[in-house]
Design a protein around this motif. Structure first.
Motif, PDB file in Angstrom:
ATOM      1  N   ALA A 139       0.603  -0.987   0.164  1.00 30.47           N
ATOM      2  CA  ALA A 139       0.389  -0.168  -0.006  1.00 30.47           C
ATOM      3  C   ALA A 139       0.747   0.883  -0.144  1.00 30.47           C
ATOM      4  N   ASN A 140       1.987   0.905   1.108  1.00 29.87           N
ATOM      5  CA  ASN A 140       2.616   2.219   1.460  1.00 29.87           C
ATOM      6  C   ASN A 140       3.443   1.971  -0.151  1.00 29.87           C
ATOM      7  N   ALA A 141       3.789   1.821  -0.626  1.00 30.78           N
ATOM      8  CA  ALA A 141       4.063   1.543  -2.561  1.00 30.78           C
ATOM      9  C   ALA A 141       3.720   1.954  -3.619  1.00 30.78           C
ATOM     10  N   GLN A 201      -6.474  -0.950  -1.110  1.00 31.16           N
ATOM     11  CA  GLN A 201      -6.715  -0.944   0.236  1.00 31.16           C
ATOM     12  C   GLN A 201      -5.979  -2.401   0.174  1.00 31.16           C
ATOM     13  N   LEU A 202      -6.752  -2.834   2.135  1.00 29.81           N
ATOM     14  CA  LEU A 202      -6.269  -4.145   2.854  1.00 29.81           C
ATOM     15  C   LEU A 202      -7.241  -5.256   3.073  1.00 29.81           C
ATOM     16  N   VAL A 203      -7.407  -6.666   2.788  1.00 33.17           N
ATOM     17  CA  VAL A 203      -8.715  -7.266   2.560  1.00 33.17           C
ATOM     18  C   VAL A 203      -7.642  -8.566   3.543  1.00 33.17           C
ATOM     19  N   LEU A 204      -8.464  -8.482   4.468  1.00 33.21           N
ATOM     20  CA  LEU A 204      -7.624  -9.112   5.455  1.00 33.21           C
ATOM     21  C   LEU A 204      -8.539 -10.817   6.212  1.00 33.21           C
ATOM     22  N   SER A 205      -8.276 -11.736   5.627  1.00 37.58           N
ATOM     23  CA  SER A 205      -8.825 -12.912   5.303  1.00 37.58           C
ATOM     24  C   SER A 205      -8.635 -14.057   6.511  1.00 37.58           C
ATOM     25  N   HIS A 245      -3.545  -4.716  14.126  1.00 38.64           N
ATOM     26  CA  HIS A 245      -2.052  -4.370  14.080  1.00 38.64           C
ATOM     27  C   HIS A 245      -2.015  -3.738  12.741  1.00 38.64           C
ATOM     28  N   ALA A 246      -2.921  -3.196  11.964  1.00 41.50           N
ATOM     29  CA  ALA A 246      -2.474  -2.813  10.700  1.00 41.50           C
ATOM     30  C   ALA A 246      -2.573  -1.296  11.590  1.00 41.50           C
ATOM     31  N   GLY A 296      -5.388   3.997   5.449  1.00 36.19           N
ATOM     32  CA  GLY A 296      -5.909   3.500   4.286  1.00 36.19           C
ATOM     33  C   GLY A 296      -7.488   2.490   4.156  1.00 36.19           C
ATOM     34  N   PRO A 297      -7.944   2.252   3.750  1.00 35.97           N
ATOM     35  CA  PRO A 297      -9.210   1.303   3.782  1.00 35.97           C
ATOM     36  C   PRO A 297      -9.131   0.152   4.385  1.00 35.97           C
TER      37      PRO A 297
END
Length: 201
Positions: A70-72, A77-81, A99-100, A107-108
């Motif tokens: 994401a930073n790059a 967005q991130l999806v955490l499963s 943690h994020a 971000g989302p």
């Protein structure tokens, strides 16, 4: 019977080592070849939530890899499963979310908090991604895991719904132990189990 038993055991050992070698080679390739295209989201696969009373570095390292994408500017967005950890009752996706945010990711986030296996990570994330209008994903997991993930993706037709790339998370667990830590040692057995159940292509 004894020679037959030894033959079976030797055959099993050789098969285990052959699968482990394939997994190791793919792990090295993925580490050396990070995703080249930007994607809508990073899909971060779960793992044991806590270890020795603290967030499991094998899990948080995967989140760190997603944050780095994401930073790059590689993902939006991130999806955490990850669902309930049977070892301590925590929900893996919620531990990843905590943690994020603690690491400063603002971000989302989307959470899939019910899956209890890699196959279910993909199956239960699929409608969530589709509902969010996501068309392309970078699947993030530890290096040893990705050979099986790729085959589960193909077997489930997940790659027909999304443009899929893969990112190997070089977690502290991987950096310290590589293919000789517990999760990696179990992976060839998981491959056999998934193949036996018809989940792999």
């Amino acid at each position: 019977m004894r020679p037959v038993l030894w033959t079976v055991l030797l055959g099993g050992l050789l098969a285990y080592l052959a699968i482990a070698a394939i997994i190791w080679r793919r792990a090295a390739e993925t580490l050396d070849n990070p995703p080249q295209r930007a994607a809508d989201a990073a899909l971060i696969l779960g793992n044991r939530a806590y270890l020795r009373g603290k967030p499991n570095p094998c899990l948080t390292g995967r989140v760190d890899a997603g944050i780095a994408l994401a930073n790059a500017g590689r993902v939006k967005q991130l999806v955490l499963s990850g669902g309930v950890d049977k070892e301590d009752g925590r929900i893996e996706a919620e531990v990843m979310q905590q943690h994020a945010r603690a690491e400063g990711y603002a971000g989302p986030l989307l959470l899939e908090p019910a899956s209890t296996s890699t196959r279910l990570n993909l199956a239960l994330s699929r409608p969530l991604l589709q509902a969010a209008g996501i068309r392309s994903v970078i699947v993030v997991s530890e290096p040893y895991h990705l050979w099986r993930v790729e085959r589960l993706v193909r077997a489930a037709g997940f790659d027909k719904d999304f443009d899929v790339q893969y990112a190997a998370a070089s977690t502290r667990c991987w950096q310290r132990w590589g293919m000789v830590f517990k999760g990696a040692l179990r992976e060839p057995l998981a491959v056999v189990n998934n193949a036996f159940n018809g989940y792999l292509h």
